[in-house]
Design a protein around this motif. Structure first.
Motif: not given
Length: 359
Positions: A274-286
């Motif tokens: 929750y505090e670091e949702p960047q951990e759930c980002n997806q590479p744009r290429s995928e």
């Protein structure tokens, strides 16, 4: 004693909520400028507080209660970079301004999925439902056509139609992209798409009042190879788009939204980070892996004008799971209504430009 303490705390929270959230919210002009805003604010807070009875542990209850109050305040007075307004090429703006609350809360993500009431047919239904919204005497009528990934755009398109005084008609059929070619799942399972799609095309043309069709589909599906010489599915989309164009109807296919990361469902990932949702980002290429047939179909239907809002979901390198405090995914692949509503201005800009070009 514990019960009395909890009761006292409840009254305290209620008083704080009344004086510092409810009263300011009622007086805040932003809520009254759009009909959906007070409903969204109230629903988000009410739904989140309602979950407390089912969440064990005083610590978790306290956290969720704090988020409910923060959610109400954020929806009452969202910053300028709320939701889609926070997207940047770096795609690193998960939180806007000084707030670190996520709307909707990941635990309530599924409740913020696309909602068109009873206007979406089930995959196994033999026909596609037709629903109408807005002024019957409007000078322009726009139809939204396709599967659930078309339906998710309703939350962005409806406010555009309302603002522009368009009549909005929907032909939505879950799991059925608007193509003449058959999905592998229809061949092998109990989907009914091909015939309903044929009937939908006829109904749109026979109405005589549809000026434009907006359509999209879930790109992560497979079609039966019918020997067209193109990737299966592409020629079938083009066939329908060309038929609409021949009838004098403008066609605006929307590129599909990005796919979230494989593995954990996106809202669950955000709940855990929750505090670091960047951990759930997806590479744009995928997130955009090249499966979308929209561009290829448009080459076969040159009068169709593709609307591409990909940059509203992804930066140059990654596709966030949270953008401007708004949770992107409601489930495995659908975008939350809250985020789609923040996309309305961008969709309006794209559509008006495409309509002017079509004249």
């Amino acid at each position: 004693m514990a019960s009395l303490a909890l009761l006292a705390a409840s009254f305290g929270l209620a008083a704080l909520s009344y004086y510092y959230v409810e009263t300011p919210v009622r007086r805040f002009g932003w809520l009254n400028s759009q009909a959906w805003r007070p409903l969204a604010a109230g629903a988000a807070a009410t739904a989140l507080v309602g979950t407390l009875a089912f969440v064990p542990g005083n610590q978790q209850e306290r956290i969720l209660a704090e988020r409910a109050v923060q959610t109400s305040a954020l929806l009452a007075a969202p910053p300028e970079d709320f939701g889609a307004e926070a997207m940047s090429p770096a795609a690193d703006r998960a939180f806007a301004a000084d707030s670190d609350v996520i709307v909707p809360d990941p635990s309530l993500a599924k409740e913020d999925n696309f909602d068109v009431g009873d206007c979406a047919s089930l995959a196994s239904d033999p026909d596609t439902k037709e629903c109408e919204f807005g002024d019957e005497d409007a000078e322009k009528t726009v139809a939204l056509v396709g599967d659930s990934h078309a339906a998710q755009w309703f939350a962005a398109l409806e406010p555009v139609a309302e603002k522009q005084d368009w009549r909005l008609v929907t032909y939505l059929h879950n799991s059925c992209p608007f193509t003449t070619e058959m999905r592998v799942a229809e061949r092998d399972d109990d989907l009914q798409c091909t015939e309903p799609n044929r009937e939908t095309l006829d109904r749109i043309i026979d109405r005589g009042d549809v000026d434009a069709v907006v359509t999209s589909y879930y790109a992560n599906v497979n079609f039966v190879d019918s020997g067209t010489g193109h990737r299966p599915g592409a020629a079938g989309f083009a066939e329908n788009w060309n038929a609409l164009a021949d009838a004098g109807i403008d066609v605006f296919p929307l590129m599909d939204t990005p796919r979230p990361r494989e593995g954990a469902i996106a809202p669950d990932c955000v709940a855990q980070s929750y505090e670091e949702p960047q951990e759930c980002n997806q590479p744009r290429s995928e997130g955009f892996d090249g499966q979308d047939l929209t561009r290829e179909a448009a080459e076969l239907a040159p009068r169709a004008r593709v609307l591409d809002l990909s940059d509203a979901f992804c930066g140059e390198d990654s596709c966030p799971a949270v953008i401007g405090n708004v949770l992107l995914y409601a489930d495995k692949n659908h975008i939350t209504r809250t985020y789609m509503k923040t996309l309305a201005p961008r969709l309006e800009e794209e559509m008006l430009a495409a309509m002017e070009e079509a004249q």
